[in-house]
Design an enzyme around this catalytic site. Structure first.
Site, PDB file in Angstrom:
ATOM      1  CG  ASP A 328       4.184  -1.271 -32.899  1.00 46.13           C
ATOM      2  OD1 ASP A 328       4.988  -1.305 -31.848  1.00 46.13           O
ATOM      3  OD2 ASP A 328       4.736  -1.260 -33.996  1.00 46.13           O
ATOM      4  CG  ASP A 530       3.867  -3.733 -38.384  1.00 46.50           C
ATOM      5  OD1 ASP A 530       3.634  -4.699 -37.763  1.00 46.50           O
ATOM      6  OD2 ASP A 530       4.822  -2.946 -38.657  1.00 46.50           O
ATOM      7  CG  ASP A 534       2.415  -5.342 -34.350  1.00 43.90           C
ATOM      8  OD1 ASP A 534       2.126  -5.829 -35.055  1.00 43.90           O
ATOM      9  OD2 ASP A 534       2.431  -3.992 -34.144  1.00 43.90           O
TER      10      ASP A 534
END
Length: 653
Positions: A328, A530, A534
């Site tokens: 990400d 994190d 996500d």
């Protein structure tokens, strides 16, 4: 769970050690009576029998318990071999078998105990009592379990922090290595979080409790590591099958070896029975059974000691087989602390009004971009009105009523279908201009009328390029960035980080499809994020890795592997430890299988005696266990160096 004594001779190991010592003593006594005292040689059988009982009692007990559950385990194979030797009048050889098997079990328990104690040592990091400041200012010691959220706890220099909380008063440096793996104490002041199990080094702190002791980060880590032992790797499940069914095959082979040669080839029954007992010993899968857990449990413990939490052996094994690593962007490849860099109000709109309405709508947002807007507004404005009817659209933006007005804040994708409307053309043009500068554009409308555009920029982590280079050196075939940000910003970050490809403008559902496509093309995919925005992608990937797990409940729940510190340089250690664990597992399995084949062949050729068979079998078991525990002693290599400019940011000071 009550912690065991820190002494190496714990409750599980003590009876095994005594059984080994007594069995060895009676074995030596029996040998001395048989060979050194002709007049007392008849008593040697009594001494050997005592060696059988002292060394074999626990094994018979465990074996009978397994039989009652409907399975035949390795303990019974060894006992049957020893009883067979006694039936042939070879009491000494049977006693050697019992002693070496008892010794092997004690060594295996010692090896696995090192892993268990490394995990249980975390439990000793919590103090039994903490010093609570009462409403009248008085201070008294309170049992840890009685402390409630909202209580004020005093932590003096040199004391362990017993709870998760936030510093209210004081300044100090906290050694939180047991939780996050950070090697240097971290500066703490008012507003800083602290975690149970960390050590206060210099100043006194007054901490407001945020979680009960049983829900602290340390307590949850301990529970998750304990649960990790129940999640078995593929290799371990195969070994469990061996332990359950292979033992029956061994018994069948021994019976055939005892009965067929006398009936078919005219062997003496005693000779075939002796060979059958040898095969019963050398074909026993002791080393095979311990090959996998010895390595995986050591790897899990080694990771936990350094702030890398694997939730099971299956995830540690999977980490060694990753072909693609997908990142990400925000908060992972970048620092996750974006700052407001541009304010572009529409005609007739004041900058303060634009910022005030946008920040109010984002007030409850957990997205880093939203937090950046709110932080900038708090620095410039006295107060922000509370939003109502807040509705967040993942990957697009947020809608809320602020002071009765419907305010929309989000990326330009939220209005791309309305590009033809004249009132939005200026807004979209400003957004494109900011994106060309590498900023994330945030559009703001009130009651459908444009208020302006905000520009937010995030800095790439200083270790990003070095980490990606390290992953390539480890054999990762493809490194990809998946982001919901626009094409221009994504391209700039991807070029700076050095990833192989990037996919921009992805909604959460699009990330799932991207991961599935990468798995079909390349193989197992690890998703690194994190754990907040996500979580679906982390769950969908072959391996989900979340960063910053200390204090982040979402990361602890959603990912397969959690880096307790928000330290990007530790990421290669996850895959390095996985590859080392897989290598050790296959070394152990290959060695154990090879030893069994050699011992069986040697026995069939008539070149092996029962004592030598026992030495070879038990020796291989001990070597396999010691090879597995190397992961616990060796750990992982040092982290990548943090560039000087990023040291303070990496430590969160």
């Amino acid at each position: 769970m009550t912690p065991r004594t820190g002494h190496w001779l714990d409750d599980e190991l003590r009876p095994l050690v005594w059984a080994t010592v007594l069995s060895g003593f009676f074995l030596v006594l029996g040998w001395a009576l048989e060979h050194g005292a002709p007049g007392l040689s008849a008593w040697s059988a009594v001494a050997y029998a005592a060696a059988y009982v002292s060394g074999g009692y626990l094994r018979v007990k465990d074996g009978l318990a397994a039989l009652r559950r409907g399975s035949l385990n390795i303990d019974m194979l060894m006992v049957m071999g020893a009883m067979g030797a006694a039936a042939l009048g070879r009491w000494g050889e049977g006693a050697v078998l019992i002693f070496l098997f008892a010794l092997s079990n004690a060594l295996e328990e010692f090896v696995s105990g090192r892993t268990r104690r490394a995990i249980e040592a975390l439990m000793t990091l919590r103090p039994e009592e903490v010093l609570v400041r009462q409403e009248d200012g008085a201070e008294r010691l309170v049992p840890l379990e009685q402390v409630q959220p909202g209580d004020l706890v005093v932590v003096r220099p040199g004391e362990r922090v017993g709870i998760d909380g936030v510093v209210v008063e004081g300044r100090s440096a906290i050694d939180q290595a047991p939780i996050t793996g950070e090697s240097v104490p971290v500066a703490k002041e008012a507003g800083s979080p602290v975690y149970a199990g960390s050590l206060n080094t210099t100043g006194s702190l007054l901490v407001r409790v945020t979680k009960p002791a049983g829900e602290s980060t340390l307590a949850r880590v301990i529970r998750l590591v304990e649960q990790a032992h129940e999640h078995k790797a593929r290799a371990q499940r195969a070994v469990d099958w061996i332990d359950r069914y292979y033992t029956l095959i061994v018994v069948a082979v021994a019976l055939l070896t005892w009965t067929l040669p006398p009936l078919v080839a005219g062997w003496a029954w005693s000779d075939s029975f002796y060979l059958a007992m040898q095969l019963l010993v050398v074909m026993s899968p002791c080393a095979l059974v311990i090959a996998t857990p010895a390595a995986l449990l050591s790897g899990i413990a080694a990771g936990a000691r350094q702030g890398i939490l694997f939730k099971g052996g299956v995830h540690l094994e999977q980490a060694g087989d990753i072909k693609v690593v997908a990142f990400d962007k925000t908060g992972t490849l970048t620092e996750g602390r974006p700052r407001l860099t541009s304010l572009c109000p529409a005609e007739g709109v004041a900058e303060t009004e634009l910022l005030r309405l946008a920040a109010s709508a984002e007030l409850r947002s957990g997205h880093p971009v939203g937090r950046a807007i709110v932080a900038a507004a708090r620095r410039q404005l006295e107060e922000l009105p509370e939003p109502e009817q807040v509705e967040e659209q993942p990957g697009l933006g947020v809608t809320a009523r602020v002071e009765g007005r419907l305010v929309q804040v989000g990326s330009r994708r939220l209005w791309e279908g309305a590009r033809a409307e004249t009132s939005l053309r200026w807004l979209l043009a400003q957004a494109e201009r900011l994106e060309e500068q590498g900023e994330t554009a945030v559009l703001v409308l009130a009651e459908g009328k444009p208020l302006g555009v905000l520009g937010v920029a995030d800095q790439i982590r200083p270790q990003a390029r070095a980490v990606i280079a390290a992953l390539r050196a480890q054999g990762v075939e493809r490194i990809v960035m998946l982001t919901g940000d626009n094409e221009r910003v994504a391209a700039a970050v991807a070029a700076e980080a050095g990833v192989d490809e990037y996919q921009a403008g992805l909604l959460p559902a699009d990330k799932l499809e991207a991961i599935a496509a990468l798995e079909r093309q390349y193989g197992p995919v690890a998703m690194v994020g994190d754990g907040i925005n996500d979580a679906p992608a982390l769950a969908r990937a072959s391996l989900g890795v979340a960063m910053g797990g200390a204090g982040n409940d979402a990361a602890l729940e959603s990912a397969d592997v959690v880096l307790m510190a928000d330290d990007f340089s530790r990421l290669p250690e996850v895959f390095q430890l996985g590859r080392r664990a897989r290598r050790v597992v296959w070394q152990n399995l290959a060695f154990a299988t090879g030893v069994i084949m050699v011992l069986v062949t040697t026995s069939l050729l008539g070149n092996l005696t029962l004592p030598l068979a026992v030495v070879g079998h038990e020796g291989s078991t001990v070597l396999v266990a010691l090879n597995g525990i190397r992961l616990l002693f060796g750990g992982v290599r040092r982290r990548l160096p943090v560039p000087v400019a990023g040291v303070e940011q990496a430590r969160g000071v």
